[in-house]
Design an enzyme around this catalytic site. Structure first.
Site, PDB file in Angstrom:
ATOM      1  N   ASN A   1      11.911   5.619 -10.662  1.00 57.86           N
ATOM      2  CA  ASN A   1      10.927   6.508 -10.611  1.00 57.86           C
ATOM      3  C   ASN A   1      11.397   7.544  -9.357  1.00 57.86           C
ATOM      4  OD1 ASN A   1       8.599   8.522 -10.372  1.00 57.86           O
ATOM      5  ND2 ASN A   1       7.428   6.665  -9.828  1.00 57.86           N
TER       6      ASN A   1
ATOM      7  N   HIS B   1       0.175   6.595 -12.307  1.00 61.34           N
ATOM      8  CA  HIS B   1       0.828   6.096 -11.281  1.00 61.34           C
ATOM      9  C   HIS B   1      -0.150   5.948 -10.140  1.00 61.34           C
ATOM     10  CE1 HIS B   1       3.210   5.588  -7.830  1.00 61.34           C
ATOM     11  NE2 HIS B   1       4.414   5.113  -8.513  1.00 61.34           N
TER      12      HIS B   1
ATOM     13  N   GLY C   1       6.189   1.514  -1.462  1.00 61.30           N
ATOM     14  CA  GLY C   1       6.905   2.450  -0.462  1.00 61.30           C
ATOM     15  C   GLY C   1       6.698   1.623   1.049  1.00 61.30           C
TER      16      GLY C   1
ATOM     17  N   SER D   1       8.227  -1.655  -3.739  1.00 64.71           N
ATOM     18  CA  SER D   1       9.442  -2.137  -2.879  1.00 64.71           C
ATOM     19  C   SER D   1      10.389  -3.138  -3.459  1.00 64.71           C
ATOM     20  CB  SER D   1       8.673  -2.722  -1.665  1.00 64.71           C
ATOM     21  OG  SER D   1       8.144  -1.819  -0.984  1.00 64.71           O
TER      22      SER D   1
ATOM     23  N   GLU E   1      -0.040   7.043  -7.152  1.00 65.52           N
ATOM     24  CA  GLU E   1      -0.014   8.426  -6.442  1.00 65.52           C
ATOM     25  C   GLU E   1      -0.909   9.443  -7.323  1.00 65.52           C
ATOM     26  OE1 GLU E   1       4.105   8.305  -5.901  1.00 65.52           O
ATOM     27  OE2 GLU E   1       3.752   6.539  -4.673  1.00 65.52           O
TER      28      GLU E   1
ATOM     29  N   GLU F   1       1.475  -2.256 -10.154  1.00 63.92           N
ATOM     30  CA  GLU F   1       2.035  -1.862  -9.045  1.00 63.92           C
ATOM     31  C   GLU F   1       1.133  -1.820  -7.798  1.00 63.92           C
ATOM     32  OE1 GLU F   1       5.716   1.040  -9.405  1.00 63.92           O
ATOM     33  OE2 GLU F   1       3.872   2.218  -9.730  1.00 63.92           O
TER      34      GLU F   1
ATOM     35  N   LYS G   1      10.340   9.989  -8.526  1.00 59.87           N
ATOM     36  CA  LYS G   1       9.037  11.000  -7.635  1.00 59.87           C
ATOM     37  C   LYS G   1       9.509  12.216  -7.030  1.00 59.87           C
ATOM     38  CE  LYS G   1       7.300   6.568  -6.405  1.00 59.87           C
ATOM     39  NZ  LYS G   1       6.442   5.585  -5.313  1.00 59.87           N
TER      40      LYS G   1
HETATM   41  P1  13P Z   1       8.810   1.869  -4.187  1.00 54.00           P
HETATM   42  O1  13P Z   1       9.783   0.990  -4.835  1.00 54.00           O
HETATM   43  O2  13P Z   1       9.357   2.753  -3.349  1.00 54.00           O
HETATM   44  O3  13P Z   1       7.860   0.867  -3.219  1.00 54.00           O
HETATM   45  O4  13P Z   1       8.003   2.529  -5.150  1.00 54.00           O
HETATM   46  C1  13P Z   1       7.290   2.110  -6.180  1.00 54.00           C
HETATM   47  C2  13P Z   1       6.730   2.856  -7.181  1.00 54.00           C
HETATM   48  O5  13P Z   1       5.752   3.485  -6.857  1.00 54.00           O
HETATM   49  C3  13P Z   1       7.464   3.143  -8.563  1.00 54.00           C
HETATM   50  O6  13P Z   1       6.754   3.768  -9.237  1.00 54.00           O
END
Ligand code: 13P
Length: 250
Positions: A9, A94, A172, A212, A96, A166, A11
């Protein structure tokens, strides 16, 4: 040997040129992978990346989509537009989107049904915040997100759905759920799915872990019985960090 589903992803990162360069590099480095691999660039780069991955082992994903096929929805991108570009998979719900843009289970469910109707593979993301986990609400939060996200999905369609667990506190942040903790939640998701669709369907479900994921923890996470792949954020932005995750068992 089990095939794992590793997704990147990207982003809100990368220009079109940067996205094309990364996709080209991944195509050349992952040519012989036995895993299922997907990359999800920003909307603006989908058309160009589609040209790069066409006919290769890399699947093309989008990071979101609108809940309607078309109409007066300023700023939204529809399932028909994604299909038109050759997108095969769409990430929905997601954290976010849930937290920064107030997407709720009903909206996510609407998008998921629309994705299925048009033959896209939805990745339904679920996950609890640290506050919810510490308040002992993990199972109720995850259970609700799974049940409400899948409302109206029949058993045949379920086979085309991927779930990504997740934990919000692991995204992150460099904090990963321990493989045992992650596996326990995956097992719980299977239990919820088993109650809805029966044990065989629950067992067949692909459940990715995200938060992560890095080259140095991928093998341990993928070694757990209920973890079938990874949804990778930060580490998917460079070949040198993404390729070793895909090749974790090598
Ligand atoms: P990270 O791998 O940066 O923690 O992000 C995970 C994520 O949100 C994938 O959709």
């Amino acid at each position: 040997m089990k095939q794992f589903y590793i997704a990147g992803n990207w982003k809100m990162h990368k220009t079109v040129a940067e996205s094309v360069a990364l996709a080209r590099d991944l195509v050349s480095k992952l040519g012989s992978t036995r895993q299922k691999v997907m990359i999800a660039p920003a909307f603006t780069a989908l058309a160009s990346v589609a040209e790069v991955v066409k006919g290769t082992q890399l699947r093309l994903g989008a990071q979101n989509m609108g809940p309607e096929e078309q109409g007066a929805h300023t700023g939204e991108v529809s399932v028909l537009m994604l299909k038109d570009l050759g997108v095969q998979t769409v990430i929905l719900g997601h954290s976010e989107r849930r937290h920064s843009y107030r997407e709720d289970d009903a909206l996510i469910n609407k998008k998921l049904l629309l994705a299925l109707k048009h033959g896209l593979e939805p990745i339904l993301c679920v996950g609890e915040t640290l506050e919810e986990r510490e308040a002992g609400k993990l199972e109720s939060v995850i259970g609700t997100q799974v049940r409400d996200g899948l409302k109206g999905v029949d058993a045949a369609a379920l086979a085309r759905v991927i779930i990504a667990y997740e934990p919000v506190w692991a995204i992150g942040t460099g904090k990963t759920a321990t493989p045992q903790d992650a596996d326990a939640v995956h097992l719980y998701i299977r239990k919820v799915l088993g109650g809805l669709y029966g044990e065989a369907a629950a067992k067949a479900m692909v459940i990715q872990y995200g938060g992560s994921v890095k080259a140095d923890n991928a093998a341990e996470l993928m070694g757990m019985p209920n973890i079938d792949g990874a949804l990778v954020g930060g580490a998917s932005l460079k070949p040198e960090t993404f390729v070793p995750i895909v090749d974790f068992s090598a």
